[in-house]
Design an enzyme around this catalytic site. Structure first.
Site, PDB file in Angstrom:
ATOM      1  N   SER A 110       0.832  -1.208   0.000  1.00  0.00           N
ATOM      2  CA  SER A 110       0.000   0.000   0.000  1.00  0.00           C
ATOM      3  C   SER A 110       0.863   1.253   0.000  1.00  0.00           C
ATOM      4  O   SER A 110       1.994   1.251   0.528  1.00  0.00           O
ATOM      5  CB  SER A 110      -0.874   0.000   1.250  1.00  0.00           C
ATOM      6  OG  SER A 110      -1.486   1.265   1.405  1.00  0.00           O
ATOM      7  N   HIS A 112       0.448   3.411   1.953  1.00  0.00           N
ATOM      8  CA  HIS A 112       0.612   3.804   3.355  1.00  0.00           C
ATOM      9  C   HIS A 112       1.941   3.320   3.956  1.00  0.00           C
ATOM     10  O   HIS A 112       2.291   3.722   5.062  1.00  0.00           O
ATOM     11  CB  HIS A 112      -0.600   3.355   4.165  1.00  0.00           C
ATOM     12  CG  HIS A 112      -1.858   4.017   3.677  1.00  0.00           C
ATOM     13  ND1 HIS A 112      -2.107   5.366   3.879  1.00  0.00           N
ATOM     14  CD2 HIS A 112      -2.883   3.553   2.915  1.00  0.00           C
ATOM     15  CE1 HIS A 112      -3.259   5.688   3.295  1.00  0.00           C
ATOM     16  NE2 HIS A 112      -3.740   4.605   2.704  1.00  0.00           N
ATOM     17  N   TYR A 135      -1.129   0.128  10.165  1.00  0.00           N
ATOM     18  CA  TYR A 135      -1.387  -0.534   8.875  1.00  0.00           C
ATOM     19  C   TYR A 135      -0.161  -0.361   7.966  1.00  0.00           C
ATOM     20  O   TYR A 135       0.350  -1.327   7.384  1.00  0.00           O
ATOM     21  CB  TYR A 135      -2.638   0.094   8.251  1.00  0.00           C
ATOM     22  CG  TYR A 135      -2.963  -0.312   6.839  1.00  0.00           C
ATOM     23  CD1 TYR A 135      -3.458  -1.579   6.556  1.00  0.00           C
ATOM     24  CD2 TYR A 135      -2.807   0.596   5.780  1.00  0.00           C
ATOM     25  CE1 TYR A 135      -3.777  -1.947   5.246  1.00  0.00           C
ATOM     26  CE2 TYR A 135      -3.139   0.236   4.484  1.00  0.00           C
ATOM     27  CZ  TYR A 135      -3.618  -1.030   4.220  1.00  0.00           C
ATOM     28  OH  TYR A 135      -3.932  -1.382   2.927  1.00  0.00           O
ATOM     29  N   ARG A 173      -8.170  13.995  -3.557  1.00  0.00           N
ATOM     30  CA  ARG A 173      -6.948  13.160  -3.467  1.00  0.00           C
ATOM     31  C   ARG A 173      -7.019  11.976  -4.420  1.00  0.00           C
ATOM     32  O   ARG A 173      -6.057  11.621  -5.091  1.00  0.00           O
ATOM     33  CB  ARG A 173      -6.755  12.659  -2.036  1.00  0.00           C
ATOM     34  CG  ARG A 173      -5.659  11.589  -1.911  1.00  0.00           C
ATOM     35  CD  ARG A 173      -5.447  11.141  -0.480  1.00  0.00           C
ATOM     36  NE  ARG A 173      -4.431  10.114  -0.384  1.00  0.00           N
ATOM     37  CZ  ARG A 173      -4.680   8.796  -0.329  1.00  0.00           C
ATOM     38  NH1 ARG A 173      -5.928   8.345  -0.336  1.00  0.00           N
ATOM     39  NH2 ARG A 173      -3.681   7.935  -0.251  1.00  0.00           N
TER      40      ARG A 173
HETATM   41  C1  15L Z   1      -5.139   1.582   1.277  1.00  0.00           C
HETATM   42  O1  15L Z   1      -4.128   0.894   1.271  1.00  0.00           O
HETATM   43  C2  15L Z   1      -6.303   1.198   2.094  1.00  0.00           C
HETATM   44  O2  15L Z   1      -6.476  -0.202   2.174  1.00  0.00           O
HETATM   45  C3  15L Z   1      -7.583   1.837   1.658  1.00  0.00           C
HETATM   46  O3  15L Z   1      -8.489   1.742   2.740  1.00  0.00           O
HETATM   47  C4  15L Z   1      -7.363   3.316   1.268  1.00  0.00           C
HETATM   48  O4  15L Z   1      -6.979   4.056   2.394  1.00  0.00           O
HETATM   49  C5  15L Z   1      -6.294   3.437   0.231  1.00  0.00           C
HETATM   50  O5  15L Z   1      -5.110   2.803   0.669  1.00  0.00           O
HETATM   51  C6  15L Z   1      -5.967   4.891  -0.096  1.00  0.00           C
HETATM   52  O6  15L Z   1      -4.880   5.371   0.239  1.00  0.00           O
HETATM   53  O7  15L Z   1      -6.833   5.551  -0.680  1.00  0.00           O
END
Ligand code: 15L
Length: 263
Positions: A110, A112, A135, A173
């Site tokens: 991700s 994140h 996460y 975004r």
């Molecule tokens: C992700 O990795 C998440 O699983 C999802 O819930 C969103 O937050 C997405 O990224 C995002 O950044 O839009």
């Protein structure tokens, strides 16, 4: 190519399974829930945090050539929950791959993992780990585990740092971070087919006009996104959080509303 797809009953899993089947893959879905009605591939009901269940899946479905690991809780929770959901599952799959001679894993990481990185002109795949949440911490750790198994056992692992997987973008975004359903299938297909990727990290977004994450590494192994969030721009209303959401890669996950004790 015969592939095991974890999280096959989830939102991204359903789209990826059906897209891979359309492209001629022999798909085995794995999820905690029974097979969705009409699923055309094989199915194994089990939790991929359970190493014995994962070994059984590999014993039952022999001659797998790849794993697409999409299972995992997609939001913020406690640190132990995040580690189980993203790191333990990845570990169980990697061990089963080594035991059964499966050579490739494509992993739904991700944005994140680098979510606390401030916005700059272009975000490269070499940005150092900078998670915005537990996460994100778990995604960083799962990427590190993939790297370890590539170095130790010579498997191939492609970590997809996915942006916003949605039918269509809903916030300003997401006009930058959107990954369309069709492009998600293209991305997974390219990651499964690329010759000898070794360990690779790529960003999983569509070819968004407002995108600022480097897509060149994905393109280098054949990911050619076709969709652009801009076609939905007129339907996306500006919101009070847009400025804050666009200050960091991880958008809303950086916000204090996501702060919580680790344990
Ligand atoms: C992700 O990795 C998440 O699983 C999802 O819930 C969103 O937050 C997405 O990224 C995002 O950044 O839009």
């Amino acid at each position: 190519m015969k592939v095991l797809v974890t999280g096959a009953a989830g939102s991204i899993g359903k789209v990826v399974c059906s897209g891979l089947i359309d492209r001629g893959y022999d798909v085995v879905g794995l999820d905690r829930t029974p097979s969705p009605s009409g699923f055309e591939g094989g199915w194994f009901t089990g939790d991929c945090a359970d190493k014995d269940a994962v070994q059984h899946a590999f014993d039952e479905y022999t001659a797998l050539e790849g794993v697409v690991h999409l299972a995992g809780y997609p939001g913020e929770a406690s640190l132990p929950e995040e580690l189980e959901s993203h790191v333990h599952t990845t570990a169980a799959l990697l061990d089963a791959m080594v035991d059964h001679g499966v050579r490739r894993i494509v992993y739904a990481s991700s944005n994140h993992a680098v979510g606390r990185t401030p916005r700059r002109d272009e975000l490269g795949v070499d940005a150092p780990p900078r998670p915005d949440t537990f996460y994100g911490v778990a995604k960083v750790a799962a990427e590190a585990l993939l790297r370890l198994y590539v170095d130790r056992y010579g498997i191939d692992a492609v970590a997809l740092r996915i942006g916003s997987f949605q039918p269509q973008p809903e916030t300003v975004r997401q006009l930058s971070t959107w990954l369309s359903h069709d492009d998600a299938v293209r991305l997974v297909d390219a990651a499964l087919s690329a010759p000898d990727p070794g360990y690779a990290v790529v960003y999983g977004i569509s070819k968004n006009t407002r995108g600022w994450w480097d897509l060149a590494p994905g393109r280098a192994f054949g990911y050619e996104p076709q969709d652009d969030a801009e076609m939905f721009a007129s339907a996306v209303a500006e919101g009070p959080d847009d400025r804050a959401e666009n200050a960091f890669v991880g958008g809303p996950f950086v916000d204090a509303s996501h702060h919580r004790p680790a344990l």
